[in-house]
Design a protein around this motif. Structure first.
Motif, mmCIF file in Angstrom:
data_model
loop_
_atom_site.group_PDB
_atom_site.id
_atom_site.type_symbol
_atom_site.label_atom_id
_atom_site.label_comp_id
_atom_site.label_asym_id
_atom_site.label_seq_id
_atom_site.Cartn_x
_atom_site.Cartn_y
_atom_site.Cartn_z
ATOM 1 N N CYS A 270 0.838 -1.217 0.000
ATOM 2 C CA CYS A 270 0.000 0.000 0.000
ATOM 3 C C CYS A 270 0.863 1.253 0.000
ATOM 4 O O CYS A 270 0.576 2.228 -0.719
ATOM 5 N N THR B 82 0.786 -6.773 -7.582
ATOM 6 C CA THR B 82 -0.314 -7.740 -7.448
ATOM 7 C C THR B 82 0.226 -9.135 -7.170
ATOM 8 O O THR B 82 -0.283 -9.864 -6.310
ATOM 9 N N ASN C 271 -9.084 -9.150 9.041
ATOM 10 C CA ASN C 271 -8.511 -7.869 8.609
ATOM 11 C C ASN C 271 -7.672 -8.035 7.339
ATOM 12 O O ASN C 271 -7.687 -7.166 6.451
ATOM 13 N N LYS D 125 -9.892 -8.454 4.202
ATOM 14 C CA LYS D 125 -10.442 -7.148 3.796
ATOM 15 C C LYS D 125 -9.368 -6.297 3.112
ATOM 16 O O LYS D 125 -9.584 -5.708 2.046
ATOM 17 N N GLY D 126 -8.185 -6.214 3.755
ATOM 18 C CA GLY D 126 -7.099 -5.419 3.190
ATOM 19 C C GLY D 126 -6.618 -5.969 1.857
ATOM 20 O O GLY D 126 -6.349 -5.209 0.913
ATOM 21 N N TYR D 127 -6.518 -7.282 1.770
ATOM 22 C CA TYR D 127 -6.073 -7.949 0.537
ATOM 23 C C TYR D 127 -7.019 -7.627 -0.618
ATOM 24 O O TYR D 127 -6.589 -7.219 -1.707
ATOM 25 N N ASN D 128 -8.320 -7.796 -0.387
ATOM 26 C CA ASN D 128 -9.305 -7.530 -1.443
ATOM 27 C C ASN D 128 -9.314 -6.052 -1.845
ATOM 28 O O ASN D 128 -9.433 -5.717 -3.026
ATOM 29 N N ARG D 129 -9.155 -5.170 -0.861
ATOM 30 C CA ARG D 129 -9.171 -3.742 -1.148
ATOM 31 C C ARG D 129 -7.978 -3.339 -2.010
ATOM 32 O O ARG D 129 -8.133 -2.604 -3.004
ATOM 33 N N VAL D 130 -6.799 -3.840 -1.664
ATOM 34 C CA VAL D 130 -5.587 -3.473 -2.411
ATOM 35 C C VAL D 130 -5.626 -4.059 -3.822
ATOM 36 O O VAL D 130 -5.257 -3.382 -4.798
ATOM 37 N N THR E 150 -8.248 -4.740 -5.596
ATOM 38 C CA THR E 150 -9.221 -3.948 -6.364
ATOM 39 C C THR E 150 -8.599 -2.643 -6.824
ATOM 40 O O THR E 150 -8.775 -2.211 -7.990
ATOM 41 N N THR E 151 -7.838 -2.006 -5.945
ATOM 42 C CA THR E 151 -7.173 -0.748 -6.282
ATOM 43 C C THR E 151 -6.169 -0.941 -7.417
ATOM 44 O O THR E 151 -6.114 -0.148 -8.375
ATOM 45 N N THR F 64 -7.968 -1.599 -10.707
ATOM 46 C CA THR F 64 -8.506 -0.341 -11.233
ATOM 47 C C THR F 64 -7.406 0.506 -11.867
ATOM 48 O O THR F 64 -7.601 1.127 -12.913
#
Length: 277
Positions: A198, A228, A261, A264-269, A271-272, A275
């Motif tokens: 991140c 990734t 946690n 959640k963090g893995y999926n969020r990063v 996705t970022t 994108t």
């Protein structure tokens, strides 16, 4: 009798020991059966001798064979570990085990013969050996834990765990706790790596570094895919271990607070980064 201590003959000796134990059970079964059959004919001569007296030497011999089989079984599985891809971690333990076997042999060279080695002596040596095996197991746990803590990243530690977790003695209940602890430590290390990715993304997303021989757009995409991959590489190991915990009575790693946690963090990063591509 020296061939008993040869690691290449252990399997044959174990098979022979199981045959001996099975034969003893067969003798006792036939004795009891014959005694019951004779009891149906009171007028015929009956067995007037006791089972414990008749088979006393058999019982003593079989107790020794059973203890020997337990010892050799532990040794055999350790030797299998030595020859496996993750066996280097067990090298000091294997050497200690071989010294223990030599000591056992020196103290009880003819351990199956009651007239040469009495019961107390044999029990004492066996107990000492079992205690030292417990000590070796603890040493092996410490070595595995240290290896995971010193791993440069969680992927190298997870690769090591995946190689050894299906081998003896890591399949035993006491070692499963050690393996679980190591996976939890790797999970915490992975959490740190997610934060690190991140940070890298946040600092460089507007002007990512890439090789000079790549076009700007392709270079930026390659940079994002590299980040990734850093996140995706450890995940299959965690998913596999998490699935293997079903019915084990231990909280699955993804069901813990740290695990939730991380997901959640893995999926969020991811996705970022997707994108960004």
């Amino acid at each position: 009798i020296d061939t008993i201590w040869d690691e290449h003959n252990i399997e044959k000796i174990l098979d022979f020991g199981l045959m001996v134990l099975g034969l003893n059970k067969k003798f006792i079964h036939e004795f009891r059966k014959a005694k019951e059959d004779l009891a149906n004919y009171p007028s015929s001569p009956q067995f007037s001798f006791r089972e414990d007296t008749t088979f006393a030497l058999f019982f003593t011999y079989n107790r020794r064979v059973e203890k020997l089989c337990n010892i050799l079984s532990s040794c055999q599985k350790m030797f299998i570990l030595k020859n496996s891809s993750g066996g280097a971690i067990a090298t000091p333990t294997i050497k200690a085990l071989q010294k223990m076997l030599s000591k056992f042999k020196a103290k009880c060279p003819s351990f199956l013969l009651q007239e040469k080695v009495d019961e107390k002596m044999y029990e004492s040596v066996c107990e000492e050996f079992v205690n030292k095996i417990s000590f070796c197991n603890q040493h092996l746990k410490d070595a595995v834990t240290k290896r995971i803590h010193l791993s440069p990243n969680c992927v190298s530690g997870l690769k090591f765990l995946s190689r050894i977790e299906s081998l003896y003695p890591f399949t035993c209940e006491t070692f499963k706790i050690c393996i679980h602890t190591c996976y939890m430590h790797s999970l915490e290390k992975f959490q740190g790596e997610i934060v690190h990715v991140c940070d890298i993304y946040g600092r460089n997303k507007n002007d990512p570094p890439y090789s000079r021989n790549l076009p700007p757009v392709a270079g930026k995409i390659m940079w994002a895919r590299h980040l990734t991959k850093r996140l995706q590489d450890p995940m299959p190991y965690f998913v596999k271990y998490n699935a293997s915990q079903s019915g084990s009575g231990v909280t699955k790693i993804f069901a813990t607070a740290v695990g939730k946690n991380i997901v959640k963090g893995y999926n969020r990063v991811l996705t970022t980064l997707s994108t960004f591509e």
